[in-house]
Every structure is written in C-alpha cells, then in structure tokens.
Design an enzyme around this catalytic site. Structure first.
Site, PDB file in Angstrom:
ATOM      1  N   ASP A 141       0.857  -1.182   0.000  1.00  8.64           N
ATOM      2  CA  ASP A 141       0.000   0.000   0.000  1.00  8.64           C
ATOM      3  C   ASP A 141       0.894   1.233   0.000  1.00  8.64           C
ATOM      4  O   ASP A 141       1.705   1.414   0.910  1.00  8.64           O
ATOM      5  CB  ASP A 141      -0.875  -0.060   1.272  1.00  8.64           C
ATOM      6  CG  ASP A 141      -1.840   1.096   1.378  1.00  8.64           C
ATOM      7  OD1 ASP A 141      -1.805   1.985   0.514  1.00  8.64           O
ATOM      8  OD2 ASP A 141      -2.629   1.110   2.341  1.00  8.64           O
ATOM      9  N   ASP A 189      -3.013   2.666  -5.863  1.00  3.38           N
ATOM     10  CA  ASP A 189      -1.888   2.687  -4.917  1.00  3.38           C
ATOM     11  C   ASP A 189      -1.766   1.400  -4.097  1.00  3.38           C
ATOM     12  O   ASP A 189      -1.111   1.387  -3.057  1.00  3.38           O
ATOM     13  CB  ASP A 189      -1.980   3.913  -3.997  1.00  3.38           C
ATOM     14  CG  ASP A 189      -3.255   3.946  -3.189  1.00  3.38           C
ATOM     15  OD1 ASP A 189      -4.144   3.124  -3.457  1.00  3.38           O
ATOM     16  OD2 ASP A 189      -3.369   4.796  -2.285  1.00  3.38           O
ATOM     17  N   GLU A 190      -2.403   0.335  -4.546  1.00  2.00           N
ATOM     18  CA  GLU A 190      -2.309  -0.936  -3.819  1.00  2.00           C
ATOM     19  C   GLU A 190      -2.138  -2.101  -4.788  1.00  2.00           C
ATOM     20  O   GLU A 190      -2.859  -2.166  -5.793  1.00  2.00           O
ATOM     21  CB  GLU A 190      -3.590  -1.188  -3.009  1.00  2.00           C
ATOM     22  CG  GLU A 190      -3.806  -0.231  -1.855  1.00  2.00           C
ATOM     23  CD  GLU A 190      -5.223  -0.350  -1.319  1.00  2.00           C
ATOM     24  OE1 GLU A 190      -5.380  -0.689  -0.144  1.00  2.00           O
ATOM     25  OE2 GLU A 190      -6.164  -0.103  -2.088  1.00  2.00           O
TER      26      GLU A 190
END
Lengths: 86, 406
Positions: B2, B95-96
């Site tokens: 993350d 973003d992960e």
C-alpha cells in the site's frame, strides 16, 4: 523551491537543450520569453499518453522555481506546461 | 503493498519544497481535500474536508492541484518493479497491489526479507514510502499493511493469525463498511474471531449470500488467489465525469460540460483504437443522490459529437433537473476493436476524419487547442478553472474562431 500554491499554467512551446543519458532524455536548459533557464535538477518525470500521443513530462528546478516541461515523442516538440513560482 | 498517502507523496517528491510540509491534494475549482500528506493528517486534516475546514485544523496547509496522469504513470513504475519479483502481481487500486511471493520467497522469513528489499527499492528509485503486509491470504496481507503507516513492514505468520483475529475489530477488515459493522455489532459480533465462530446460517439470514463470505473473512480466509498481471482484462469501458465548481441547474452549462466529457471519451476511444455502442449518462445532485441511464445504439461510435448526441438525449429525459446538479458523467461501453472500415464515405466518414485531424493538432499543441465553441460556456462558468489550456502561442490570430460548432 516554490510550492504548488503558486502554480501557473503556461502551455507554450519552448526551446530546450537536452542530452541523452542512460537511454533517457534529460532537459538541461530551456528558453522562455527570450530568457534562458539553466536546470539544476530534474525532480520527477512521468509519461503522459492522454493527449493522443506519448509526452515525456519533467518537473525541473532552476535553483529558484519549479517548472513542468513536456516533450512530444511524435512531433519532437517541447512545451512549458506549468510554472510553480516561489 | 500500500503506497502511503500516494498522491501527496508523489507531489512532495516532484517538488522538494513540499517535503515535510502539510500538503492537501485538491481538484481544480472545488476546494475539497481529495487526500493529504501525513504532516497534514497529524494536524487533523482528513479526506473530504473543505479546504476552509482543513485550514482551520492546519493554517499552514499547502493546497496542491492533483495530476492524475502523473499518479497513473507512477503506479505503472511501481508495478514494473513488483513484476521483477513475481509475475503474480494483482493491481487492487492505483496505490495498492497484491504480490504472490510464495515461489520467490518460500518461507515467511524470506518473504519479510524480500518485502523489505521491495520497499527499499521503491523508496530509492521513486522516493515514495509504502507499507507492506505479508500473510497467507490477500485479506490478511491487506490488514497487515494497514497496521503500520508510513513505511510499515508487518508479517502475520500462520501461528500469529489466531491472536490477530481475536483482537481485531470487524471494521478493520477490508470490505466491512459502516453498515455491515453496525449490523454485526447489533448481533454481538465485534471482532473477526467472533465473526469466524458465528454460525453461517445466522450470517446468511442477515446478509444473504454475503454471509458465507463474511464467515470466511472472520477466519482470515480468502479463496481468491493473486491474479497474474498479464491476466488484467482489456478495456471494457471508457468514461469521464466532472464535478462542477458549484452546483447548477443551468441546462446550457451542464450540456457544455457534457460535450467536453464526450470529447475526452472520444479522444480516449480513438487512442485505444476502440469503438463502442452503449452510452451511459449519470448525474449527481447537490444532495449526493444520483441517477443514471444507458442506451445501446444501432451502430458503433467513436467521436465526441456522436457520443454527445446519445448522452444528451439521455440527459433530456432527466430534464428539468429536480435539484441543482453537482456532477455529470458519461461512459461508452460495449467496446470493440476499431478496424477502421466502418465508414469509408459520407457524413460519418467526414466526422471521423475531422476527429482524427483534431486529435493530431491537439496532441501536438495541447488538449482542446481546437475545441467546440460550447467550451466557452464551461470556461465562463468555471472562471477558467478547468483543464482547458490557454491558447498556444505561435498560432495565427483567429485560429480558434474556426473551431467547430456542434
């Protein structure tokens, strides 16, 4: 270096001096409104493919202000996209 | 994995003057905090706050206009680094990502070492912080990555899982939102371990088929393996939406924005070499309620005016607006590869050739260098605070005056 609260959109063609280093293009100076800006640092780079063709974008610093330059890989032209004023 | 305060971290990396300072990422026009740096979070700034409210918590906050293209490209760079470790990289959001490191790591200890190396590389090559969670399933890995931010590195080994589930509130698990949490709490279920021990029939009675998934979630089980990066599906739809700088009931303003969005969708369709035949229009009102409708067309389309014609017909069915409008969006789906042979002659062929010529000029001189006159309405409404760039120097005077009228 300036912060983004002082962002101004420019979107003007500029003359740029660049070199190829390690298979990458790196802007070293640009001329805007008859003034030459020597670049001290490229702080970030990214690719923008949203405009129909590939543009290489650079956040650059001349020791006073931040600028965003972009290079069209299709037309071999440079633009000054934005200025972040101190 | 993350990325921590991703958009704000990218901006801090791009502009060193922002490093260590409270930064809020905002859109143009609307002064709402989309996300913010950890420095701002420490002072109470939260996503969704108005900039005015954010300034009350943190008078030094620096608003920064977000650049989604920059973030998407950075996400691709991160994914490329991950792919050097394993082909099993599943993109969960911008973003992960999930990585299956069973093969390259082998043991949990190796996994921790490999994750540490990945974290260092991302920091060194991109300057960005991230938190990594290592666990036997995706949902537990996500939980582990949320435990320490920023720069966290947390391992849930098999032997730790029972105690982790025992002390973790249900709402900490990805996928359990406020409503589900309230329902579970009302049933006396507060921790994941309690959820895992609950009779599945009780859960199914209250949550339908989701009860089965909740039961597994409570036991830290996720039956979905990490998909391979190469399995990521091809484009299914292309859409754009825009939140107005202020709510409006003015039909001409909404139409002008819609035309701008349709042009953007058309540009992207042509860029991807796709054509589509289903147009969806959606609208969100000032109270965040919304409506959407879609229409399938007899033929495939790819130009802004064609998309607009279909979307505007749908929009007309919502008129007059019952409330002030906050956002409109348009999506084209039912996509096929454009083989370029659909309309060789006639009006449609002219429109397509015209659109392609516009693409060439706009790609060279900036988006919407040539644009419909209706965009003047957008610029007037936003006071210029919209991503329609200024005229490019060097063009003959009056060049824009010959812009197409739709």
């Amino acid at each position: 270096m300036g912060n983004n609260s002082g962002i101004t959109d420019i979107n003007e063609p500029v003359k740029v001096g660049a070199v190829f280093e390690n298979s990458r293009i790196r802007p070293k100076w640009f001329v805007w409104k008859k003034k030459k800006y020597i670049l001290r640092k490229i702080t970030y780079d990214w690719v923008d493919s949203s405009r129909g063709d590939k543009h290489l974008c650079f956040s650059v610093w001349d020791g006073r202000n931040m600028y965003e330059l972009s290079y069209s890989t299709r037309f071999f032209t440079w633009m000054l996209d934005r200025v972040h004023l101190e | 994995m993350d990325m921590n305060a991703f958009f704000a971290s990218v901006e801090q990396q791009a502009n060193p003057a922002l490093r260590g300072k409270p930064v809020a990422i905002c859109g143009r026009g609307r002064t709402v905090v989309a996300t913010c740096s950890y420095e701002a979070r420490k002072q109470g700034v939260r996503t969704g706050m108005s900039l005015y409210e954010a300034r009350r918590h943190c008078p030094q906050i620096i608003p920064v206009r977000g650049n989604h293209i920059k973030y998407v490209d950075t996400a691709r760079k991160i994914q490329s680094i991950c792919l050097e470790y394993t082909p099993l990289v599943e993109v969960f959001s911008i973003d992960e990502v999930f990585l299956d490191i069973t093969a390259p790591a082998g043991t949990p200890k190796d996994g921790l070492r490999l994750a540490g190396e990945l974290q260092l590389r991302i920091k060194k090559e991109l300057g960005l912080p991230c938190s990594i969670g290592i666990a036997p399933s995706k949902i537990l890995a996500k939980l582990a990555s949320d435990r320490e931010k920023p720069d966290g590195l947390v391992l849930f080994a098999e032997e730790d899982i029972e105690s982790v589930l025992e002390c973790t509130p249900v709402e900490d698990m990805c996928g359990i939102g406020e409503n589900t949490k309230n329902c579970l709490n009302a049933l006396g279920i507060r921790t994941l371990a309690q959820l895992g021990r609950t009779d599945v029939s009780l859960l199914v009675r209250h949550f339908g088929f989701l009860g089965n998934i909740l039961k597994k979630t409570g036991r830290g089980m996720d039956m979905n393996p990490v998909s391979a990066y190469s399995d990521a599906g091809e484009i299914k739809s292309v859409g754009h939406s825009n939140t107005f700088p202020r709510d409006t009931r003015a039909a001409d303003v909404v139409r002008a924005f819609l035309l701008m969005l349709c042009e953007r969708v058309g540009v992207r369709l042509r860029k991807y070499g796709m054509i589509g035949r289903t147009v969806s229009f959606y609208i969100r009102y000032c109270d965040f309620s919304g409506e959407s409708r879609q229409k399938s067309l007899p033929e495939y389309i790819k130009t802004g005016p064609d998309i607009y014609a279909a979307a505007a017909r749908i929009m007309d069915s919502f008129m007059p607006f019952k409330k002030a409008v906050r956002l409109v969006g348009v999506t084209v789906s039912g996509l096929e590869k454009d083989k370029g042979q659909l309309h060789l002659f006639g009006d449609r062929a002219r429109k397509e050739r015209f659109a392609e010529a516009m693409d060439r000029i706009n790609s060279r001189h900036g988006e919407f260098m040539i644009r419909p006159l209706a965009f003047e309405v957008v610029e007037k409404f936003t006071g210029g605070a919209i991503d329609v760039p200024a005229r490019v120097h060097g063009f003959p005077a009056g060049f824009n005056a010959s812009a197409p009228r739709y």
